[in-house]
Structures are given as structure tokens and as C-alpha cells.
Write a protein that holds these residues in place. Structure first.
Motif, short mmCIF file in Angstrom:
data_model
loop_
_atom_site.label_atom_id
_atom_site.label_comp_id
_atom_site.label_asym_id
_atom_site.label_seq_id
_atom_site.Cartn_x
_atom_site.Cartn_y
_atom_site.Cartn_z
N ALA A 91 0.84 -1.20 0.00
CA ALA A 91 0.00 0.00 0.00
C ALA A 91 0.88 1.25 0.00
N LEU A 92 1.92 1.22 0.82
CA LEU A 92 2.83 2.37 0.88
C LEU A 92 3.51 2.62 -0.46
N VAL A 93 4.13 1.59 -1.01
CA VAL A 93 4.93 1.79 -2.22
C VAL A 93 4.04 2.12 -3.42
N ASN A 94 2.93 1.42 -3.57
CA ASN A 94 2.05 1.72 -4.70
C ASN A 94 1.41 3.10 -4.55
N GLY A 95 1.18 3.52 -3.33
CA GLY A 95 0.69 4.88 -3.10
C GLY A 95 1.72 5.91 -3.52
N ILE A 96 2.98 5.61 -3.23
CA ILE A 96 4.06 6.52 -3.64
C ILE A 96 4.18 6.58 -5.16
N THR A 166 -4.41 15.48 0.29
CA THR A 166 -4.48 14.10 -0.21
C THR A 166 -4.11 13.09 0.88
N GLY A 167 -3.04 13.40 1.62
CA GLY A 167 -2.59 12.49 2.66
C GLY A 167 -3.31 12.69 3.98
N SER A 168 -3.89 13.85 4.16
CA SER A 168 -4.51 14.15 5.45
C SER A 168 -6.02 13.89 5.45
N THR A 169 -6.55 13.41 4.34
CA THR A 169 -7.90 12.83 4.33
C THR A 169 -7.83 11.40 3.80
N GLY A 170 -6.74 11.11 3.09
CA GLY A 170 -6.62 9.81 2.44
C GLY A 170 -6.59 8.64 3.40
N MET A 171 -6.06 8.86 4.60
CA MET A 171 -6.01 7.75 5.57
C MET A 171 -7.42 7.33 5.96
N VAL A 201 -1.42 12.48 7.19
CA VAL A 201 -0.05 12.49 6.67
C VAL A 201 0.16 13.68 5.73
N GLY A 202 1.10 14.55 6.05
CA GLY A 202 1.60 15.43 5.02
C GLY A 202 1.35 16.92 5.07
N PHE A 203 2.42 17.64 4.79
CA PHE A 203 2.38 19.10 4.72
C PHE A 203 2.90 19.60 3.37
N ARG A 204 2.39 20.75 2.94
CA ARG A 204 2.70 21.25 1.60
C ARG A 204 4.16 21.66 1.44
N GLU A 205 4.82 21.93 2.56
CA GLU A 205 6.25 22.25 2.47
C GLU A 205 7.02 21.14 1.75
N GLN A 206 6.50 19.94 1.74
CA GLN A 206 7.22 18.81 1.13
C GLN A 206 7.11 18.80 -0.39
N PHE A 207 6.29 19.65 -0.97
CA PHE A 207 6.14 19.64 -2.43
C PHE A 207 7.51 19.84 -3.09
N GLY A 208 7.78 19.05 -4.11
CA GLY A 208 9.08 19.12 -4.77
C GLY A 208 10.07 18.10 -4.24
N THR A 209 9.66 17.32 -3.24
CA THR A 209 10.53 16.27 -2.71
C THR A 209 9.79 14.93 -2.80
N MET A 210 10.51 13.83 -2.53
CA MET A 210 9.88 12.51 -2.56
C MET A 210 8.82 12.35 -1.48
N THR A 211 8.89 13.18 -0.47
CA THR A 211 7.89 13.05 0.59
C THR A 211 6.51 13.50 0.13
N LYS A 212 6.44 14.28 -0.97
CA LYS A 212 5.10 14.58 -1.50
C LYS A 212 4.38 13.28 -1.89
N PRO A 213 4.93 12.47 -2.79
CA PRO A 213 4.22 11.21 -3.08
C PRO A 213 4.20 10.24 -1.89
N PHE A 214 5.11 10.42 -0.94
CA PHE A 214 5.00 9.60 0.28
C PHE A 214 3.65 9.81 0.95
N HIS A 215 3.09 11.00 0.83
CA HIS A 215 1.85 11.30 1.57
C HIS A 215 0.70 10.35 1.22
N PRO A 216 0.34 10.19 -0.07
CA PRO A 216 -0.71 9.19 -0.33
C PRO A 216 -0.27 7.78 0.06
N GLY A 217 0.99 7.46 -0.10
CA GLY A 217 1.47 6.14 0.29
C GLY A 217 1.35 5.92 1.79
N GLY A 218 1.81 6.89 2.55
CA GLY A 218 1.71 6.78 4.01
C GLY A 218 0.26 6.72 4.47
#
Lengths: 456, 456
Positions: A91-96, A166-171, A201-218
Motif C-alpha cells: 500500500a505504501l509503495v504503490n501509493g508513492i 491528499t494524505g490528510s484525508t486519504g487515511m 499524513v503530510g504538509f505542503r512544504e514537502q512539495f518538490g521532494t519525494m515526501t510529496k508522493p510519500f503522503h498518499p502512500g503513508g
């Protein structure tokens, strides 16, 4: 104890956690219109293409590297690869991967990308359990409804505050979908939502890094685990969403509870889902679309003396990069987008590769694009004129770009997008087979028929 | 894009993510005083006792049931059991058990329970890798410093807003501790903190449910995974904590950045950690302590006609339950706490069992306790008078209850607490051995010597 002065507590909130739990556990299988059913299939198919397409991206490689350190058992497929991992890690990796190219779906009312967290969790669980396609579609529709309705409740305040919605309602959507797939009763579904409510999961400051797609994965991972925990009797507050110190009130000053309850079970938020035709920020889409239309009128790069754009100021503010140096910068260049549209008739992930961005033909055409700000034009529209070497001037107006709610991708366009993402990873034959199966997903007895095809 | 009116962005925040990453990756091993080193050992030991003690609680059973569905490999011990699971799941479950009895440690400046998230993550990772006791202690001290310093930056606003601060700073402490244990460089440590910053866990609405102890467990898991991801090259924002749309600014209006930087590497927050002597809310502790002291003066239940308490109003507000019906309600009854203190001289988890709460001797004594509000008395103090059947009146004033910073548990008391938790689970022999080893933890070549003893 009440030192909290900045967010007045709403003590009269309706019991939305319980209401959603009853809905998710009790709504009839395929209890919606043909249009909703069709959109569910399109949502799943589009998500699957995005996930498979990004499996070799360095974000996927790094995430999978970390997951391997857990020595996971082969429960569920990392889509696009031969590797299986435990279902939570899948779920994590496919979400990423599904969000890595920024090419997935968008619920435009909230800019939630709903399939990432929900489908990633549901499919991993479904594969491990050998669930039916019908169960997957039901879980997807209901899970997305939960995520987007809670999103509607809080948007825009929650997003403006800095949450990556996406990550803060997706869970919640993932928990709902997995609870449904597990067949949890109303009470345990409420617990699943409650456990998930503690894990945005997730804050907009992460946009532009791998942690952005981590958000739906997480979020996918958290939602799946919340449903598993609830299935084993783990408890949470029955008012975890709506209580004064519950998730919604802490994370948003806007709390439009009616967004949860209005037409629940009648209106489905998946109806408002859209699919990106181009692998870049949505604000460039009208300009690319216009240039694709010029190409369809037979205009070639060689004929063009210059291309004139009139766009809303936001377009240049966000994507005004005149000389992009690599693929990522290309995604922030309306000039590059126009060149790709006219030269190739498309702007998928490939057209945002480093090679294409630096291709001399592309660079030459890009330099002929001129943009003028005109705030009388809508953010989602564009006026384009191609001035040709023979003196002709060809104009195209786009009010609703391809991929918008008003001008959705056709099924054929969605299939072309899917192929562009998937064929390079697993080949034409497998890609075609997956497409066939996805058309009839709801009648597939065992979802592993599909996931086996997604193992390159 | 700036529709956010309620939280003015602080655009001049110092680079605290980078500052903490440099500190965590670069600070010398055992680069602190003997007092800090001793407190680290006490923190670890107290946490270990709480984790082992709760392993048969239904919350642990449910969590472990969910984890088993992932078919985890045997990487790290579920403390107090013979079961091993993958290290991320071990961090989760041990984090849950350590907080299940509400009997763990408290950093009183922020009411963070710091060991739960940090030690649970660090020990699981250390066991899998066969790390040394020295490395575990170093990681614990540094991880707790990160969590508590970020907590200081936001407390009380962040907590008042509704966050359960243990889980919403603990993921940073766990990430820091695990990054240190993995030997990540400054850059990758910043990435670990950044990935973790997108995963705060927990809201106060969950208090009273299993999701409360889930918070440190979830934070432990998230922090450990963040460090593993960073070790594989996964990226995050370098300003994930302090940016206007980063974690701290989104989650708190108080942003006292100097709390991160002041005396960094000189003052260690673990110095301010305390350990609960009684298995209940801290506000009852002075009253229980006073009754234990009455008992030590030879006063017995039979002699007592009544017990008069004078307490701050908060004590009755939070723990004023006159007739508790079960163990959990007993934890919210200052009357029960007093009866337990006088009858048994202690108030561990056993004294908050259903059986003890309903024991006729306890009920009879509880009914003789009378409480009067006096807001001139500090929240952390009490005035108690025992009026005896022979007419005598014995008074006890407690200004600093046992377990407070001013009146900390002695090592002997900590060992008695540990035994009360651990002996029922793994027996006296193992408990004694663990105690021996924990005294010399820093010189243990391989932490698996200890974890093997914790497998009942």
C-alpha cells in the motif's frame, strides 16, 4: 485546561464518524448509478497506470529499499515489478508510485488525489485476500466518498493552513475502503475510521521532494493498518473526527459538517474525479491542449514563426520558466508544454524527460512561444495564436482544457495515457491485457488475475 | 494562493531541521554529564518495565493480532513475550504497551512521554542490528532531546489545540534516534527528520481508548521508517519543521524556535524526565503519596474515622469520581487512590484492577475520604488529615509528590516499580537479571543480550 483561544470548539457537531461508519458498512454493493460505476472503473484504471509507470523512479527504488529492510513476506504486488511485499508495505509503495509523476487523478473541489491512498490500500488488501473485482470497486467508491467528503468539510481552510489534503484525508478513505473490504460491521468500521483519524499524513512544504508522493502512500498504509487493527478489536474514539479535540476541529477552522451528510449514498464524490492528460501542473493544461489542437489542424513546428499565448497571471507565476534545464523544470514551463503539445501531440511523462526538454527541436520551438498576461481570461482557459511563416494567423481558444470536468478524457484517451505509462515498463502485450481486464473489473472473480498481470 | 488568515506565517524561522540534524549526527557519543547518563539509564529501565508489564493487555493483544496479519519476519522482540516481529511492527507494539498503563515517564515541561516513541523505535532497530548498549543510550538521549525541544517550541499551544504531543513530536525523536543508530550523516539525518515531520500521530479526543497508547507506538513506527527511508536516499524538505507550511507552523501558533537552539548539546531534556510512581493521572499523585506516608507512620485503615483532603479544584474536576465501578474508573478517583495508598502503601497497576477497586475493604475506606477544594493549594500539592477513632488527628502536607522533579523516585523505588510490572509477566529471576543488565546498559556489547532476557 481551556487555554485554547484560537480555534473555538464546535461542541454541537453531528456524529459524522458514526454516520460514515454506518454508510460504509451498510451501503449496498453497487448501490449507485451506471455513471458512478463507470467513473470508478476509470479512476482505478488511471491510478493503476500511474503506479506501474513510476515503478523505476528513484523514489520507488528508495522506498522499496527501505521496505526490503523489513524482510517482508510476499503478500501483495509492487505494481509493475515482480516483487511482492507485505500488504501494508505494498500500500505504501504503490501509493508513492501512483503520485510520483503528479499525473494521477484530481477531485477538483478539494484538489485531493483520491485514488492514491484509497486504491493503493484496497488493492493490496484485496490481493492478499483474493477478493473479487466487485468488492474492490465497492471499496474504492465508498473509500473515496469518505476521503472527499471529509475534504469538502475542511477545504479550503485545511489546505491553506498547509496540509497536503491528499494524505490528510486519504487515511480515512483508505481505512473506510479496507474496512468495507474486510466486511467490518458498523461499530468496527467506526473504530477503523477513529484509529485512522489520528494519522493524517503530510504538509505542503514537502512539495518538490519525494515526501510529496510519500503522503498518499503513508495514508494508504495507515488506513489499511487502521482497518486491520479494528478487525482485531482495537478501539478508538467514536467521535474521533468531529469532537472538539478530534481530527477535523484540530486541523481545520472550516467544519462544514453538512458536506459529510448531504445526499450521502445518493451523490458520490467519485463522480467529480478527473484524470490528468498531461504530466504536469494543471495550470499549463489549457495551453498544451491548445497546441495539440493546432497540431491536429495540420500545423507543424516548421511552419511556425511564433506562438502567442494570452493567459491568466497565475499561469506565469507558477509555470513561467523560460529556459528549463531538465525534466522537472520542464513541468514548470508553459513554454515547454506548448512545444511538446505542438511537436508530439502529447505531454506525458516522457515529454518531461531531461532528453526531451533539451532536444534542440524542442528548444527551438519553445523559444518561439511568447506569453502575455491577461487576467480577464480564466485561470483554466487560454487564448493561443500561431503566427505562421506564410503570414497566416491561426487562433485557438480553450475554455475547458481536456481532462477537466466539462471536457473529460474519453475512454480512448485514458487508454492512450495508460499505454504511454505502462508499455515501457511491462510491454504492449501485458498492457493490453490489463486494459481488457480493467474494463470488466467488476465481474472479475479474483483480483489476483489482474495483479498477476501487473507483475512485469 | 494566500487565503490563510488565521496563522500568520513566520518567514524568518531559523533552520531548525538542519540544526537538529547536525546535532544528532555530530554530537559526541556520551557527550554529556554523569547525571544525564544516569537519567538515560533510568528512562530506559522505566520504559522497559512499562512495556513488558502491559504485554498481556487487550490493547497489546489486538495490536499484535493486526501485526500478525502482515506475517512479519522475526527481527525484533515484542517485549515480555517470546514473539518476534519485523522491527517496524515491534516499534509499534512496544510503543503501545509502554503507554498502555499510563504509567511511563513524563517530561513535565511539555507532558510528553518521551521514551515511548523513542526507545521503542531505537531498541527494535538496535536488536535487529545487534547494536551496542552504548549506541542505544546515545540514540535515546539525542532522540528524546529532539522530541522534547520541538515540544518546548510548541507547548502549550500545540497541546491545547488538541494534539497528543507525545505522538506528534515523538516521530521526530524516533527518527532522530534511529538515524543516529544507523550512523546517517547530517544530510540524511535531515531527510529522516523531514520525512518524519509529515507524520505526526494523535489527538487528545482519543484519550480513554486504545488509540491513546497507539500514538507513541505509531510515532515510533513512523520515525523508524523515516530513518530507513532516508538511509536509502528518500528525500524530504530540508525545512520540513520550520517552513511556513512545515509541521511546526501548521500545528502550532507558538513557535519558540530558541527552544531548539538554546544550549543545544549542553542542556539535555532527558534531565527533566520523571517517572510515575502510581499508575494513574499525575494530579492524584500527591494525595496517594500523603496516604502512603500516613501508612508509614503506622496508621491503619481500622484506626481511621475519616480522611480529610484539601486539594486544588482541578484535582476534583479531573479525578473526583466518588464511586468508581472498575479499574479504569478507579484511575479517575482521588478517593480510591487514597484508600489504595493507605491500605497497600502503593498504587501500581494492580491496585487499579477491577478486583481491588471493588474489594469491600477498599470501598469502606474510600467512603471515609472527604475532599475539600482550596485553590490556595498548588495543583501538585495536597493537605491531608487522618482523623482517627481515638480522636487523634494526624496531618501530612505534600508539596512535591514522590516522582516529581523535586522529589524523584530513588533507584530502589524505580526497581520496585519495575518488579511490580515485570515479575508477574516473566518471573522474578528474569526480572532481576534484566535489572542487573540495565544498570550497566552502556557497556553491553550487544543489546540482544538484553532483549533475549525480555522474551518471557
Amino acid at each position: 485546561m481551556a487555554r485554547n483561544t484560537h480555534v473555538p470548539a464546535d461542541t454541537s457537531a453531528p456524529p459524522v464518524t458514526a454516520i460514515l461508519a454506518r454508510f460504509v458498512s451498510g451501503h449496498a454493493s453497487r448501490g449507485w448509478s451506471d455513471a458512478v460505476e463507470r467513473e470508478a472503473h476509470r479512476t482505478f484504471y488511471n491510478w493503476l497506470g500511474c503506479a506501474i509507470g513510476a515503478v523505476y523512479h528513484e523514489a520507488a527504488t528508495a522506498a522499496l529499499g527501505a521496505v526490503r529492510l523489513l524482510q517482508p513476506p510476499p503478500q501483495a504486488t509492487v505494481l509493475g515489478s515482480r516483487e511482492k511485499v507485505d500488504m501494508a508495505s505494498a500500500a505504501l509503495v504503490n501509493g508513492i508510485t501512483s503520485h510520483t509523476f503528479d499525473f494521477d487523478d484530481t477531485h477538483l473541489k478539494t484538489i485531493i488525489h483520491p485514488a492514491g491512498p484509497v486504491a493503493s490500500a484496497v488493492l493490496a488488501l484485496a490481493e492478499h485476500r483474493g477478493a473479487s473485482g466487485r468488492a474492490v470497486i465497492d471499496s474504492l467508491v465508498l473509500g473515496i466518498d469518505v476521503a472527499c467528503r471529509v475534504g469538502n468539510t475542511m477545504y479550503p481552510d485545511h489546505y491553506d493552513r498547509g496540509w497536503h489534503i491528499t494524505g490528510s484525508t486519504g487515511m480515512l478513505g483508505a481505512a473506510a475502503g479496507c474496512a468495507r473490504l474486510l466486511g467490518l460491521d458498523e461499530k468496527k468500521t467506526a473504530m477503523a475510521l477513529g484509529i485512522a483519524a489520528s494519522q493524517p499524513v503530510g504538509f505542503r512544504e514537502q512539495f518538490g521532494t519525494m515526501t510529496k508522493p510519500f503522503h498518499p502512500g503513508g495514508a494508504a498504509r495507515a488506513g489499511l493498518m487502521s482497518a486491520l487493527l479494528a478487525s482485531q478489536g482495537f478501539t478508538a474514539s467514536e467521535r474521533a473526527l468531529e469532537a472538539p479535540r478530534g481530527f477535523v476541529q484540530v486541523a481545520s477552522d472550516k467544519r462544514a459538517w453538512n458536506e459529510v451528510t448531504d445526499e450521502l449514498g445518493e451523490r458520490f464524490e467519485i463522480s467529480f474525479n478527473t484524470y490528468k492528460p498531461f504530466a504536469c501542473g494543471i495550470v499549463i493544461h489549457p495551453s498544451i491542449d491548445a497546441c495539440v489542437r493546432l497540431r491536429e489542424q495540420g500545423i507543424t513546428a516548421e511552419q511556425v514563426e511564433r506562438i502567442e499565448l494570452r493567459v491568466h497571471s497565475l499561469v506565469l507565476e507558477l509555470t513561467g520558466k523560460k529556459e528549463p534545464k531538465d525534466g522537472l523544470q520542464g513541468k514548470f514551463s508553459v513554454y515547454h508544454g506548448c512545444a511538446a503539445g505542438l511537436l508530439f501531440g502529447r505531454a506525458g511523462e516522457e515529454e518531461f524527460s531531461d532528453a526531451v526538454v533539451n532536444d534542440p527541436r524542442v528548444v527551438a520551438l519553445r523559444n518561439k512561444v511568447q506569453a502575455t498576461v491577461d487576467d480577464s481570461i480564466d485561470e483554466a482557459a487560454v487564448r493561443v495564436a500561431a503566427v505562421l511563416t506564410d503570414g497566416r494567423r491561426v487562433e485557438v481558444c480553450v475554455d475547458h482544457a481536456i481532462g477537466s470536468l466539462e471536457n473529460p478524457l474519453t475512454d480512448a484517451q485514458l487508454e492512450a495515457k495508460f499505454a504511454s505509462l505502462v508499455v515501457p515498463v511491462i510491454g504492449q502485450g501485458h498492457a493490453d491485457e490489463i486494459t481488457q481486464h480493467c474494463r470488466a473489473l467488476a465481474s472479475m472473480p479474483d483480483i489476483r488475475t489482474l495483479t498477476a498481470l501487473c507483475a512485469a
